[in-house]
Design an enzyme around this catalytic site. Structure first.
Site, PDB file in Angstrom:
ATOM      1  N   CYS A 178      89.072 -72.163 -17.819  1.00  0.00           N
ATOM      2  CA  CYS A 178      89.983 -73.193 -17.324  1.00  0.00           C
ATOM      3  C   CYS A 178      89.328 -74.583 -17.305  1.00  0.00           C
ATOM      4  O   CYS A 178      88.334 -74.786 -16.616  1.00  0.00           O
ATOM      5  CB  CYS A 178      90.439 -72.821 -15.918  1.00  0.00           C
ATOM      6  SG  CYS A 178      91.423 -74.091 -15.104  1.00  0.00           S
TER       7      CYS A 178
ATOM      8  N   TRP B  23      93.526 -64.117 -12.479  1.00  0.00           N
ATOM      9  CA  TRP B  23      92.114 -64.145 -12.086  1.00  0.00           C
ATOM     10  C   TRP B  23      91.753 -62.986 -11.156  1.00  0.00           C
ATOM     11  O   TRP B  23      92.431 -62.746 -10.164  1.00  0.00           O
ATOM     12  CB  TRP B  23      91.790 -65.463 -11.379  1.00  0.00           C
ATOM     13  CG  TRP B  23      92.001 -66.675 -12.238  1.00  0.00           C
ATOM     14  CD1 TRP B  23      92.988 -67.611 -12.113  1.00  0.00           C
ATOM     15  CD2 TRP B  23      91.209 -67.086 -13.359  1.00  0.00           C
ATOM     16  NE1 TRP B  23      92.864 -68.578 -13.085  1.00  0.00           N
ATOM     17  CE2 TRP B  23      91.769 -68.279 -13.867  1.00  0.00           C
ATOM     18  CE3 TRP B  23      90.076 -66.545 -13.985  1.00  0.00           C
ATOM     19  CZ2 TRP B  23      91.245 -68.946 -14.963  1.00  0.00           C
ATOM     20  CZ3 TRP B  23      89.551 -67.223 -15.076  1.00  0.00           C
ATOM     21  CH2 TRP B  23      90.128 -68.405 -15.557  1.00  0.00           C
TER      22      TRP B  23
ATOM     23  N   ARG C 104     102.666 -69.508  -7.597  1.00  0.00           N
ATOM     24  CA  ARG C 104     101.665 -69.239  -8.616  1.00  0.00           C
ATOM     25  C   ARG C 104     100.274 -69.267  -7.991  1.00  0.00           C
ATOM     26  O   ARG C 104      99.978 -70.101  -7.140  1.00  0.00           O
ATOM     27  CB  ARG C 104     101.761 -70.272  -9.744  1.00  0.00           C
ATOM     28  CG  ARG C 104     103.090 -70.217 -10.482  1.00  0.00           C
ATOM     29  CD  ARG C 104     103.230 -71.380 -11.460  1.00  0.00           C
ATOM     30  NE  ARG C 104     102.358 -71.220 -12.616  1.00  0.00           N
ATOM     31  CZ  ARG C 104     102.707 -70.607 -13.733  1.00  0.00           C
ATOM     32  NH1 ARG C 104     103.923 -70.061 -13.850  1.00  0.00           N
ATOM     33  NH2 ARG C 104     101.878 -70.524 -14.761  1.00  0.00           N
TER      34      ARG C 104
ATOM     35  N   THR D 177      96.915 -70.197  -8.831  1.00  0.00           N
ATOM     36  CA  THR D 177      96.155 -70.947  -9.813  1.00  0.00           C
ATOM     37  C   THR D 177      94.757 -71.274  -9.315  1.00  0.00           C
ATOM     38  O   THR D 177      94.494 -71.290  -8.119  1.00  0.00           O
ATOM     39  CB  THR D 177      96.872 -72.260 -10.165  1.00  0.00           C
ATOM     40  OG1 THR D 177      96.985 -73.064  -8.973  1.00  0.00           O
ATOM     41  CG2 THR D 177      98.259 -71.995 -10.729  1.00  0.00           C
TER      42      THR D 177
ATOM     43  N   GLU E  74      94.400 -78.352  -6.250  1.00  0.00           N
ATOM     44  CA  GLU E  74      94.650 -79.386  -7.264  1.00  0.00           C
ATOM     45  C   GLU E  74      93.317 -79.982  -7.685  1.00  0.00           C
ATOM     46  O   GLU E  74      92.606 -80.595  -6.881  1.00  0.00           O
ATOM     47  CB  GLU E  74      95.596 -80.443  -6.691  1.00  0.00           C
ATOM     48  CG  GLU E  74      95.648 -81.784  -7.402  1.00  0.00           C
ATOM     49  CD  GLU E  74      95.768 -81.692  -8.910  1.00  0.00           C
ATOM     50  OE1 GLU E  74      94.960 -82.356  -9.578  1.00  0.00           O
ATOM     51  OE2 GLU E  74      96.647 -80.975  -9.415  1.00  0.00           O
ATOM     52  N   SER E  75      92.962 -79.798  -8.953  1.00  0.00           N
ATOM     53  CA  SER E  75      91.625 -80.165  -9.424  1.00  0.00           C
ATOM     54  C   SER E  75      91.322 -81.648  -9.268  1.00  0.00           C
ATOM     55  O   SER E  75      90.196 -82.027  -8.918  1.00  0.00           O
ATOM     56  CB  SER E  75      91.461 -79.753 -10.893  1.00  0.00           C
ATOM     57  OG  SER E  75      92.332 -80.479 -11.737  1.00  0.00           O
TER      58      SER E  75
ATOM     59  N   TYR F   5      97.595 -78.855 -24.129  1.00  0.00           N
ATOM     60  CA  TYR F   5      98.407 -77.755 -23.599  1.00  0.00           C
ATOM     61  C   TYR F   5      99.882 -77.916 -23.971  1.00  0.00           C
ATOM     62  O   TYR F   5     100.577 -76.936 -24.244  1.00  0.00           O
ATOM     63  CB  TYR F   5      98.235 -77.655 -22.083  1.00  0.00           C
ATOM     64  CG  TYR F   5      97.026 -76.848 -21.702  1.00  0.00           C
ATOM     65  CD1 TYR F   5      97.141 -75.517 -21.320  1.00  0.00           C
ATOM     66  CD2 TYR F   5      95.748 -77.397 -21.754  1.00  0.00           C
ATOM     67  CE1 TYR F   5      96.036 -74.753 -20.996  1.00  0.00           C
ATOM     68  CE2 TYR F   5      94.628 -76.647 -21.430  1.00  0.00           C
ATOM     69  CZ  TYR F   5      94.778 -75.317 -21.052  1.00  0.00           C
ATOM     70  OH  TYR F   5      93.674 -74.567 -20.747  1.00  0.00           O
TER      71      TYR F   5
END
Length: 414
Positions: free
Chosen positions: A133, A169, A198, A200, A216-217, A262
């Site tokens: 990812c 994952w 989801r 994530t 949230e990255s 993406y």
């Protein structure tokens, strides 16, 4: 109507060819050539000793029982309908068949403010990541480049949608030592029982309260740059004087490059793919021009804007170029982007701790390639994994020739 076919003895032919390739001259003795009567309708010719799989052989009967056009149209409709259903599950779509990235449910922040919900405390927080990812890669990079790997613990998960309860994952080697979960769904369920949504990664987790801080990255990267777990000079990836430039570049890189790859790969219509490709490659061309004039995106030192670009470029040639159909040009075809990528890959980290996380430790290219081609089933149903390119093929250990690698020449400091 009769036809004639000749089949040469395969074993004798192979023996003769071996003699030729080794430089030896041999008398070639083969079995007599056979003349085999054929019917014009169908021909089955199998080499001796070979088993040929012909599927259902529907096309061999086409025109006799059912028109070939009916068979082909029916197969295409069934395949495409199934593919579109899987694609919408894998990557939510807008009405034009373009990829629409989902919103995130946890938006807390670590803060030094008195009474903060998530206070600054070394060892309190845990980061869940997955190697393939790129959004997880961002978070590992900020730990490495700010020397925070001794303050925030990390779990690197394995991708396996067949074994995961929800999402893709699972925990390597069994159970997560922090929550006891077998997969990332278990972490979400621990933090919020009955969670619907989801699952994530990345996830920044508070081990003291057993709650998720953020998934949230972008927010995780920003907060891990702002907090300092110990006194002293600290690398600053978001210096105040450059924030406007960094924010502008971040928006450009996200829309055109990070998400552009993406959107290309997950498009379900030609129009959505064409639009994504145009944005992606005009974006890469513009960045190539910027890096022809200066070492990093905002000038002569590394910032958050560079950090957010790096994960996408690291995956581009080895995964996106083929799987996401981003094949108009590779990063290897851009001399300045390629040299910049080598430069970032070799950046020093601001700690001398023997077990400190290095930039090279944040990504396993071979494992990521396997993950993309095996796990994104709708894009690669056969699961065949390409053999490259590898890190060595990309020459990431070769000199970048873009400037000094001394800490003071690479980073801004608070």
């Amino acid at each position: 109507t009769m036809a004639t076919s000749t089949c040469v003895d395969h074993a004798a032919h192979t023996s003769w060819m071996r003699g030729q390739s080794s430089g030896l001259v041999r008398a070639h003795v083969s079995r007599p050539i056979r003349t085999v009567p054929l019917r014009a309708k169908r021909l089955h010719c199998n080499a001796a000793g070979n088993d040929v799989q012909g599927g259902f052989k529907l096309l061999e009967w086409a025109g006799t029982l059912v028109p070939q056009s009916t068979i082909v149209k029916g197969a295409k409709f069934t395949w495409r309908t199934t593919w579109e259903a899987f694609m919408r599950e894998l990557a939510p779509q807008d009405t034009k068949g373009g990829y629409a990235r989902p919103k995130y449910a946890f938006t807390g922040t670590i803060s030094p403010a008195p009474g903060a919900e998530f206070p600054v405390e070394s060892g309190r927080y845990h980061l869940y990541t997955g190697n393939a990812c790129p959004w997880c890669h961002r978070c590992l990079l900020v730990l490495a480049l700010r020397g925070l790997s001794g303050h925030v613990s990390v779990t690197r998960m394995q991708d396996d949608a067949e074994r995961a309860t929800r999402g893709g994952w699972i925990m390597k080697g069994g159970r997560d030592p922090v929550t006891g979960a077998a997969d990332l769904y278990g972490v979400y369920e621990k933090a919020k029982p009955g969670y619907i949504g989801r699952c994530t990664a990345p996830v920044l987790f508070d081990k003291k309260t057993m709650r998720i801080v953020s998934n949230e990255s972008s927010d995780i990267v920003r907060m891990l740059n702002q907090v300092d777990f110990e006194e002293g000079a600290a690398v600053d990836l978001y210096p105040e004087a450059l924030r406007e430039d960094i924010d502008r570049l971040n928006a450009f890189v996200y829309n055109r490059i990070n998400n552009g790859a993406y959107k290309s790969g997950f498009a379900t219509t030609q129009a959505a793919y064409d639009e994504a490709q145009l944005e992606l490659y005009t974006g890469l061309d513009e960045l190539e021009g910027i890096l022809a004039e200066q070492r990093f995106l905002t000038g002569d030192r590394f910032t958050e804007a560079d950090l957010r670009l790096f994960p996408t470029l690291m995956r581009f040639d080895s995964a996106y170029a083929v799987l996401f159909k981003c094949c108009r040009a590779r990063i290897a075809d851009y001399p300045n982007l390629s040299a910049w990528m080598r430069d970032v890959y070799q950046l020093p980290v601001p700690t001398e701790a023997p077990d400190a996380l290095q930039v090279a430790d944040t990504f396993d290219m071979d494992d990521a390639r396997r993950s993309y081609f095996e796990q994104l089933f709708p894009l690669n149903p056969g699961g065949i994994v390409p053999s490259g390119p590898t890190l060595q093929d990309l020459g990431l250990d070769k000199p970048a020739g873009r400037g000094s690698q001394k800490l003071d020449d690479v980073y801004y400091y608070k």
